[in-house]
Scaffold this motif. Sequence first.
Motif, mmCIF file in Angstrom:
data_model
loop_
_atom_site.group_PDB
_atom_site.id
_atom_site.type_symbol
_atom_site.label_atom_id
_atom_site.label_comp_id
_atom_site.label_asym_id
_atom_site.label_seq_id
_atom_site.Cartn_x
_atom_site.Cartn_y
_atom_site.Cartn_z
ATOM 1 N N LEU A 31 8.469 32.173 64.550
ATOM 2 C CA LEU A 31 8.764 32.354 63.305
ATOM 3 C C LEU A 31 9.386 33.736 62.820
ATOM 4 N N PHE A 32 9.266 34.793 63.737
ATOM 5 C CA PHE A 32 9.962 35.992 63.377
ATOM 6 C C PHE A 32 11.345 35.939 63.666
ATOM 7 N N ILE A 33 11.848 35.047 64.658
ATOM 8 C CA ILE A 33 13.067 35.116 65.257
ATOM 9 C C ILE A 33 14.026 34.308 64.299
ATOM 10 N N PHE A 34 13.430 33.230 63.924
ATOM 11 C CA PHE A 34 14.007 32.136 63.181
ATOM 12 C C PHE A 34 14.087 32.851 61.868
ATOM 13 N N GLY A 35 13.145 33.177 61.235
ATOM 14 C CA GLY A 35 12.909 33.857 59.919
ATOM 15 C C GLY A 35 13.763 34.908 59.725
ATOM 16 N N GLY A 36 14.008 35.655 60.690
ATOM 17 C CA GLY A 36 14.714 36.838 60.809
ATOM 18 C C GLY A 36 16.064 36.580 60.690
ATOM 19 N N PHE A 37 16.665 35.516 61.378
ATOM 20 C CA PHE A 37 17.945 35.218 61.312
ATOM 21 C C PHE A 37 18.425 34.350 59.858
ATOM 22 N N ILE A 38 17.387 33.833 59.269
ATOM 23 C CA ILE A 38 17.707 33.277 58.123
ATOM 24 C C ILE A 38 18.116 34.637 57.025
ATOM 25 N N TYR A 39 16.884 35.598 57.069
ATOM 26 C CA TYR A 39 17.214 36.662 56.243
ATOM 27 C C TYR A 39 18.424 37.386 56.441
ATOM 28 N N LEU A 40 18.834 37.824 57.818
ATOM 29 C CA LEU A 40 20.139 38.252 58.103
ATOM 30 C C LEU A 40 21.400 37.480 57.999
ATOM 31 N N SER A 41 21.231 36.438 57.637
ATOM 32 C CA SER A 41 22.537 35.589 57.184
ATOM 33 C C SER A 41 23.071 36.357 55.896
ATOM 34 N N LYS A 42 22.161 37.095 55.062
ATOM 35 C CA LYS A 42 22.994 37.895 53.877
ATOM 36 C C LYS A 42 23.826 38.934 54.430
ATOM 37 N N TYR A 43 23.699 39.476 55.572
ATOM 38 C CA TYR A 43 24.679 40.534 55.861
ATOM 39 C C TYR A 43 25.848 39.886 56.781
ATOM 40 N N GLU A 44 25.824 38.845 56.952
ATOM 41 C CA GLU A 44 27.120 38.014 57.666
ATOM 42 C C GLU A 44 28.421 38.350 57.169
ATOM 43 N N LEU A 45 29.540 38.011 57.662
ATOM 44 C CA LEU A 45 30.863 38.048 56.869
ATOM 45 C C LEU A 45 30.766 37.250 55.724
ATOM 46 N N LYS A 46 31.352 37.747 54.725
ATOM 47 C CA LYS A 46 31.250 37.013 53.328
ATOM 48 C C LYS A 46 31.463 35.574 53.549
ATOM 49 N N HIS A 47 32.798 35.400 54.163
ATOM 50 C CA HIS A 47 33.107 33.982 54.076
ATOM 51 C C HIS A 47 32.412 33.028 54.933
ATOM 52 N N LYS A 48 31.494 33.529 55.657
ATOM 53 C CA LYS A 48 30.496 32.824 56.737
ATOM 54 C C LYS A 48 29.103 32.813 56.298
ATOM 55 N N ILE B 204 23.152 27.653 56.367
ATOM 56 C CA ILE B 204 22.863 26.462 56.510
ATOM 57 C C ILE B 204 22.584 26.250 57.975
ATOM 58 N N ILE B 205 23.188 26.772 58.984
ATOM 59 C CA ILE B 205 22.714 26.612 60.321
ATOM 60 C C ILE B 205 21.350 27.347 60.686
ATOM 61 N N SER B 206 20.951 28.369 60.207
ATOM 62 C CA SER B 206 19.864 29.168 60.352
ATOM 63 C C SER B 206 18.491 28.286 59.679
ATOM 64 N N ILE B 207 18.852 27.662 58.464
ATOM 65 C CA ILE B 207 17.809 27.106 57.798
ATOM 66 C C ILE B 207 17.498 25.832 58.895
ATOM 67 N N SER B 208 18.691 25.155 59.102
ATOM 68 C CA SER B 208 18.704 23.979 59.892
ATOM 69 C C SER B 208 17.801 23.913 61.193
ATOM 70 N N LEU B 209 18.243 24.965 61.874
ATOM 71 C CA LEU B 209 17.616 25.314 62.927
ATOM 72 C C LEU B 209 15.814 25.581 62.911
ATOM 73 N N PHE B 210 15.876 26.382 61.995
ATOM 74 C CA PHE B 210 14.579 26.673 61.812
ATOM 75 C C PHE B 210 13.556 25.518 61.676
ATOM 76 N N VAL B 211 14.149 24.445 60.495
ATOM 77 C CA VAL B 211 13.524 23.165 60.149
ATOM 78 C C VAL B 211 13.258 22.340 61.454
ATOM 79 N N LEU B 212 14.113 22.210 62.285
ATOM 80 C CA LEU B 212 14.243 21.389 63.501
ATOM 81 C C LEU B 212 13.204 22.029 64.635
ATOM 82 N N VAL B 213 13.521 23.322 64.732
ATOM 83 C CA VAL B 213 12.628 23.896 65.930
ATOM 84 C C VAL B 213 11.351 23.866 65.512
ATOM 85 N N VAL B 214 10.855 24.505 64.282
ATOM 86 C CA VAL B 214 9.484 24.592 64.000
ATOM 87 C C VAL B 214 8.974 23.226 63.493
#
Length: 230
Positions: free
Chosen positions: A79-96, A102-112
Motif C-alpha cells: 500500500l505504501f509503495i503504490f499509494g506513494g507513487f499515486i501521490y507523487l504523480s503530482k510532481y511528475e512533468l506537467k505534460h505527463k 492513470i498508470i499508477s492508479i491502474s497498477l494499484f487497482v490491479l495489484v492490490v
Amino acid sequence: MVIIFGLLGWAIRYKEAYFLLSGFATMTEAEQKEFLENRYPQKVGSMLIITAVGTLLLLPLLFTSFPYAAEIIFGYTLLFIFGGFIYLSKYELKHKRKKSYIISISLFVLVVGGVSALMIFTYQDYEVTLDNDQLEITGMYGQQLPIDDLKSVELLDEMPEIEFKTNGVGVGTLAKGHFNVKGYGNSLLYIHSDSLPIILIQTNENPIFLNNQSPSVTKDWFNKLRKYLQ
C-alpha cells in the motif's frame, strides 16, 4: 526487501543516482531540469527509505505469536509503495501527470485487487466429503483420492513439528498444501494450527494432516474415515 528499498532510496535521494528512475535518461535537458525542480527524485528516494524503515520496524512481529504478522508487513509495503507513487504523480512533468495518475492508479487497482482476491481464495476453508468410495478435500490444494489409496487413519492430540513449506500457503493459523513434517517427510496439510485434534491419514503417497476449526467436526470426519477403512 528492506535492504533493496533502503539502498535504492539512499542512492536516489543522497547520491543523485537519477538513472535508476524510469525514463530519466531519455528526457530532454529541459525535462530533466523541470523534473529536478519538482524534486520528484528526492521524493521518490524518501518514499523508498520510509517504506524500508517502516517494514523494518514491523519485522519483529514475525517473532511473536501474532498470526497475521506477514500479511500486515506485506500489506503495509504494498500500500505504501503504490499509494506513494499515486501521490507523487503530482510532481511528475506537467505534460505527463495525467498519464502518470492513470498508470499508477491502474497498477494499484490491479495489484492490490489481485492480491486481495488471492488472499480471499486462500482463506476460504476446505470441506471434506466421502462419496462413491472417494475422499475429496475441496479448495486450494484440494485432493481427490480413492478410498483404496488410504492405508490408515488416526487421531492425534498434537500436530508434529512442521519444518518448512515446500509448496503451500501458511496464513495466520491456516496451513494448506505441501509441507515437510518432522518424522513424516513431505506431507499434505489442511490444518488450523490453533485447533486440535488432528487427523493423520496415511496414503500410498504423502501423509495427510487434516482438521477443522471445530473439534466436533474433526472427530466426525475421523469417524467417517475410520468406518470407510474398516
